[in-house]
Design a protein around this motif. Structure first.
Motif, short mmCIF file in Angstrom:
data_model
loop_
_atom_site.label_atom_id
_atom_site.label_comp_id
_atom_site.label_asym_id
_atom_site.label_seq_id
_atom_site.Cartn_x
_atom_site.Cartn_y
_atom_site.Cartn_z
N VAL A 235 0.84 -1.20 0.00
CA VAL A 235 0.00 0.00 0.00
C VAL A 235 0.88 1.25 0.00
O VAL A 235 0.61 2.22 -0.73
N ARG A 236 1.92 1.23 0.79
CA ARG A 236 2.84 2.38 0.84
C ARG A 236 3.46 2.64 -0.54
O ARG A 236 3.50 3.78 -1.02
N GLU A 237 3.94 1.58 -1.18
CA GLU A 237 4.56 1.73 -2.50
C GLU A 237 3.57 2.25 -3.54
O GLU A 237 3.90 3.12 -4.36
N SER A 241 3.75 5.78 -5.75
CA SER A 241 4.00 5.70 -7.19
C SER A 241 2.78 5.98 -8.07
O SER A 241 2.94 6.27 -9.26
N GLU A 242 1.58 5.89 -7.50
CA GLU A 242 0.36 6.05 -8.29
C GLU A 242 -0.43 7.23 -7.73
O GLU A 242 -1.12 7.11 -6.72
N ASP A 259 -0.98 -2.19 15.20
CA ASP A 259 0.37 -1.68 15.39
C ASP A 259 1.23 -1.88 14.15
O ASP A 259 2.03 -1.01 13.78
N THR A 260 1.08 -3.03 13.50
CA THR A 260 1.86 -3.30 12.28
C THR A 260 1.50 -2.32 11.17
O THR A 260 2.38 -1.73 10.53
N VAL A 261 0.22 -2.14 10.93
CA VAL A 261 -0.22 -1.27 9.84
C VAL A 261 0.24 0.17 10.06
O VAL A 261 0.79 0.82 9.16
N HIS A 262 0.04 0.67 11.24
CA HIS A 262 0.41 2.06 11.52
C HIS A 262 1.92 2.26 11.48
O HIS A 262 2.40 3.32 11.05
N GLU A 263 2.67 1.26 11.91
CA GLU A 263 4.13 1.38 11.89
C GLU A 263 4.65 1.48 10.45
O GLU A 263 5.51 2.33 10.14
N VAL A 264 4.15 0.64 9.57
CA VAL A 264 4.63 0.63 8.18
C VAL A 264 4.21 1.89 7.44
O VAL A 264 4.96 2.41 6.59
N LEU A 265 3.05 2.41 7.74
CA LEU A 265 2.51 3.51 6.95
C LEU A 265 2.69 4.88 7.60
O LEU A 265 2.19 5.88 7.08
N LYS A 266 3.45 4.95 8.66
CA LYS A 266 3.72 6.25 9.27
C LYS A 266 4.78 6.98 8.43
O LYS A 266 5.48 6.39 7.61
N ASP A 267 4.87 8.25 8.62
CA ASP A 267 5.92 9.08 8.01
C ASP A 267 5.86 9.13 6.48
O ASP A 267 6.88 9.36 5.83
N LEU A 268 4.69 8.89 5.91
CA LEU A 268 4.54 9.14 4.48
C LEU A 268 4.66 10.63 4.20
O LEU A 268 4.26 11.46 5.03
N ALA A 269 5.20 10.97 3.05
CA ALA A 269 5.26 12.37 2.66
C ALA A 269 3.83 12.93 2.59
O ALA A 269 2.89 12.21 2.26
N PRO A 270 3.65 14.21 2.92
CA PRO A 270 2.29 14.77 2.99
C PRO A 270 1.46 14.55 1.73
O PRO A 270 0.26 14.29 1.82
N GLN A 271 2.08 14.66 0.53
CA GLN A 271 1.31 14.50 -0.70
C GLN A 271 0.80 13.06 -0.89
O GLN A 271 -0.15 12.83 -1.63
N HIS A 272 1.45 12.12 -0.20
CA HIS A 272 0.98 10.73 -0.24
C HIS A 272 0.06 10.43 0.93
O HIS A 272 -0.96 9.74 0.77
#
Length: 386
Positions: A235-237, A241-242, A259-272
């Protein structure tokens, strides 16, 4: 003539959704119909009962001190057994493959009460995938008198296990009934109960404009750990990219999932990050409305696969095996597993090939016509003359 007292045993959100149409069909025919709430997921169960205008007649309290399956099963068997002694039903109905369904069927068998199994015959043919559901439903299959199979494949699976054909009734899947009721009898509740216009999703409409909405759910026991990490990374990728996708992921309340989901998807750039909505589990009205707006579903949930098929919405199944091969055979679903590269490539294929997406949208719903509950009612009504 036998006076029928039919007891429906349920407690999880999917069970309530799929048993609600049967409850209302039986009630409408003046068959004494009682409901035993088996006590799991109380926070998710209460809104479901409210939506379908159901009030349980009996409720279990499960004082769990462990998350072990043997602990839960022992509690369920003891408490359901005691409830059956008090209620004295003539028929017990269970749904699907939960531990509560298996223990209710076993408790009823111990008291020589005939059991009807709704959504009978689903098989992955893998002992531990899904776990423990595969063995739960096999066990119920050995205990039930009526096997209400949703599809021809499910009927075939039961016959391969030497269940007499006279006890197997292909009726369709009651999820189609539930979706139909959401569009008719409970349509007003769907519109009024939606969370899509406020709270965490209040900006969804604006972000979805001229973009494609992808709904993601993942919670199964076999996907905990590395598989869930891979799904979240996919989902992050895709978000990075899309640019023309928006992702809504109602995150299961299990801390191991959350906890797993939030850890992986934290710190995305604002536009994402602005195109990602991680929410608490949605109410059923909100989920139905969201499915109607979605362009694609990524899920490991059986119920959401079926609901998506009712709405001709393409589904990518985040599992290695499936007990619903009919969806894949119809062309409405693809079994893609949990590897990041595969998920990303499959989603991109649909994003950049409109004909492939359109073909999946055009698949015929393999789960029935929305009147399974009426067929189950008619079959059980014959029992009072037995």
């Amino acid at each position: 003539m036998i006076h029928q007292k039919i007891l429906l045993c349920m407690g999880t959100r999917p069970e309530i959704i799929k048993m609600a149409p049967i409850y209302h069909e039986l009630k409408a025919c003046n068959i004494e119909t009682l409901l035993l709430h088996t006590g799991q997921h109380q926070d998710m169960a209460d809104p479901m009962y409210g939506f379908f205008k159901i009030v349980p007649d009996f409720s279990l309290h499960l004082p769990r001190t462990s998350d072990k399956l043997f602990h839960l099963s022992a509690l369920l068997l003891e408490q359901i057994g005691r409830a059956l002694l008090e209620i004295q039903p003539t028929v017990v109905l269970v749904h699907g493959d939960t531990s509560s369904a298996a223990m209710a069927a076993l408790a009823a068998f111990y008291q020589q009460i005939p059991v009807g199994h709704v959504e009978a015959g689903l098989r992955s043919h893998q002992d531990y995938d899904p776990f423990p559901e595969e063995k739960n439903r096999e066990m119920i299959g050995r205990l039930a008198r009526w096997h209400f199979a949703p599809t021809e494949q499910a009927k075939h699976n039961l016959m391969l296990e030497n269940i007499p054909e006279s006890r197997i009734h292909k009726v369709g899947n009651t999820i189609v009934d539930a979706v139909r009721l959401s569009d008719t009898q409970f349509k007003e509740s769907v519109e009024q109960g939606s969370e899509l216009e406020h709270g965490a999703l209040k900006t969804l409409a604006a972000q979805s404009l001229n973009r494609r909405l992808i709904l993601v759910t993942a919670h199964r026991r076999e996907n905990l750990g590395a598989p869930l990490l891979s799904i979240a990374a996919s989902v992050r990728e895709l978000l990075q990219s899309e640019e023309d996708i928006v992702v809504v992921w109602p995150v299961h309340s299990n801390p191991k999932v959350r906890d797993t989901v939030h850890e992986v998807l934290k710190d995305l750039a604002p536009q994402h990050a602005k195109r990602l909505y991680l929410t608490k589990p949605l109410s059923y009205p909100s989920l139905v409305k969201l499915l109607k707006q979605a362009w694609l579903v990524l899920t490991d949930s059986g119920g959401i696969q079926e609901e998506s098929a009712c709405m001709q919405l393409p589904v990518m199944i985040l599992r290695e095996t499936t007990e619903r091969p009919e969806l894949i055979e119809s062309g409405g679903g693809i079994l893609i597993g949990t590897e990041q590269e595969v998920i990303v490539n499959q989603v991109r294929r649909l994003l950049h090939d409109s004909s492939a997406h359109s073909a999946m949208c055009g698949a015929k719903n393999p789960f029935g016509d929305g009147f399974a509950a009426a067929r189950i009612r008619d079959i059980l009504a014959l029992n009072k003359h037995a």
